[in-house]
Scaffold this motif. Structure first.
Motif, mmCIF file in Angstrom:
data_model
loop_
_atom_site.group_PDB
_atom_site.id
_atom_site.type_symbol
_atom_site.label_atom_id
_atom_site.label_comp_id
_atom_site.label_asym_id
_atom_site.label_seq_id
_atom_site.Cartn_x
_atom_site.Cartn_y
_atom_site.Cartn_z
ATOM 1 N N LEU A 116 40.802 42.856 54.109
ATOM 2 C CA LEU A 116 41.050 42.375 52.859
ATOM 3 C C LEU A 116 41.253 43.628 51.610
ATOM 4 C CD1 LEU A 116 39.106 39.111 52.818
ATOM 5 C CD2 LEU A 116 41.559 39.306 53.355
ATOM 6 N N ARG A 120 43.365 42.603 48.490
ATOM 7 C CA ARG A 120 42.785 42.473 47.014
ATOM 8 C C ARG A 120 43.519 43.520 45.924
ATOM 9 N NH1 ARG A 120 37.827 43.103 50.120
ATOM 10 N NH2 ARG A 120 36.704 41.370 50.412
ATOM 11 N N ASN A 161 45.310 41.950 42.622
ATOM 12 C CA ASN A 161 44.853 42.248 41.271
ATOM 13 C C ASN A 161 46.129 43.128 40.473
ATOM 14 O OD1 ASN A 161 42.253 41.750 41.598
ATOM 15 N ND2 ASN A 161 41.625 43.922 42.578
ATOM 16 N N LYS A 188 39.980 32.975 52.476
ATOM 17 C CA LYS A 188 39.287 34.040 51.757
ATOM 18 C C LYS A 188 40.684 34.224 50.882
ATOM 19 C CE LYS A 188 35.873 35.647 55.013
ATOM 20 N NZ LYS A 188 35.254 36.835 55.668
ATOM 21 N N VAL A 189 41.699 34.564 51.160
ATOM 22 C CA VAL A 189 42.765 35.003 50.297
ATOM 23 C C VAL A 189 43.201 33.855 49.030
ATOM 24 C CG1 VAL A 189 45.105 35.748 50.326
ATOM 25 C CG2 VAL A 189 43.769 36.450 52.232
ATOM 26 N N ASN A 214 41.003 32.069 47.777
ATOM 27 C CA ASN A 214 39.820 32.104 46.887
ATOM 28 C C ASN A 214 40.152 33.324 45.950
ATOM 29 O OD1 ASN A 214 38.344 29.855 47.580
ATOM 30 N ND2 ASN A 214 37.254 31.194 49.047
ATOM 31 N N ILE A 215 40.605 34.521 46.476
ATOM 32 C CA ILE A 215 40.967 35.687 45.577
ATOM 33 C C ILE A 215 41.981 35.320 44.575
ATOM 34 C CG2 ILE A 215 41.748 38.126 45.808
ATOM 35 C CD1 ILE A 215 40.403 38.138 48.477
ATOM 36 N N LYS A 229 41.031 33.173 41.802
ATOM 37 C CA LYS A 229 40.078 33.767 40.812
ATOM 38 C C LYS A 229 41.024 34.617 40.056
ATOM 39 C CE LYS A 229 35.820 33.931 43.396
ATOM 40 N NZ LYS A 229 35.080 34.862 44.263
ATOM 41 N N LYS A 230 42.170 34.964 40.421
ATOM 42 C CA LYS A 230 43.220 35.915 39.479
ATOM 43 C C LYS A 230 44.298 35.235 38.695
ATOM 44 C CE LYS A 230 41.545 40.008 39.624
ATOM 45 N NZ LYS A 230 41.502 40.712 38.241
#
Length: 280
Positions: A218, A222, A226, A249-250, A252-253, A256-257
């Motif tokens: 990942l 990430r 970002n 997992k992706v 969730n990332i 958050k962004k």
């Protein structure tokens, strides 16, 4: 030796070395060597091959028998509606990645203009396929490899898209050019220690830079998320290709962004393959 016998001999060698499609590969290599399509080969099986052509055919058969991908041997790969020049510096375009083209065209059906960024542009196949479909779209492709950028430019000239496509050698962290309606990326997402389990054609010949996603697979994803959160316009779309087991997992990332998850697309094998998010 005639075409038919040479192809049979080449196919036999490839079959012995456990090539999955020995006859097809042998025919494709012959087509490349004599500069004719496979239809010509079918119609002219008894045509005698020039000695030099036969020697070159045998050399490519030997390389293929060692796992060298057919696309690298012939220097091209069909993707969407065009053939793209490829070499060992770029990842070979996959049929599953055409999902990105299909979905982008659906999302932009009623858009007259769109500014697109492709992160990790490789051969340019994603960006150039989209620009070829939509005459008022403009795009930028970035890649950490200068050889990829050079090849993308070459493919853009072949398709007469060089006026609407720009390419920059840059890593994703340092790129700060423009704002985009749509960002697309097929980043490296294979775990570092899982690379050895890939087909030998892939792991031994395709660029590790385009495959290695770090310890957890990942690390590059990430970085892409970002930077995309900074470069994308509000309500802009991000289309991200992922590994089959990375969806949660992706997601969730992305959340958050500041991305809303629109949907997850499955590939031809019914595995999770792409996530589409909207910047909110």
């Amino acid at each position: 030796m005639n075409i038919q016998n040479a192809i049979k001999e080449g196919s036999k060698i490839l079959k012995y070395h456990n090539c999955k499609t020995p006859l097809l590969d042998s025919e494709i290599i012959m087509s490349k060597i004599i500069c004719k399509d496979r239809y010509f080969i079918t119609l002219n099986p008894y045509l005698v091959i020039k000695k030099n052509d036969l020697n070159n055919f045998k050399k490519l058969i030997e390389k293929r028998s060692k796992g060298n991908p057919i696309s690298y041997l012939i220097g091209s790969k069909s993707f969407w509606k065009n053939d793209f020049e490829v070499n060992s510096n770029v990842l070979i375009p996959r049929p599953d990645t055409e999902l990105i083209i299909e979905e982008t065209l659906k999302l932009s059906k009623y858009r007259n203009k769109l500014k697109i960024l492709v992160i990790g542009v490789g051969s340019g196949c994603i960006l150039l396929s989209l620009l070829n479909e939509k005459k008022n779209f403009y795009g930028v492709g970035i890649d950490i490899s200068k050889k990829c950028i050079d090849l993308s430019k070459k493919n853009s000239f072949k398709l007469n898209l060089d006026k609407r496509a720009k390419f920059f050698k840059s890593n994703v962290d340092n790129f700060n050019y423009g704002k985009y309606d749509l960002i697309i990326s097929n980043p490296p997402y294979i775990k570092k220690f899982d690379l050895k389990y890939l087909d030998k054609d892939v792991v031994n010949f395709e660029p590790k830079l385009a495959l290695n996603g770090g310890l957890d697979g990942l690390s590059e994803i990430r970085k892409v998320i970002n930077k995309s959160s900074e470069l994308i316009k509000t309500n802009g779309k991000l289309i991200l290709e992922i590994g089959f087991n990375q969806k949660e997992k992706v997601k969730n990332i992305l959340i958050k962004k500041g991305f809303y998850i629109n949907r997850v697309l499955k590939d031809l094998a019914k595995n999770d393959r792409c996530i589409i998010g909207t910047k909110i």
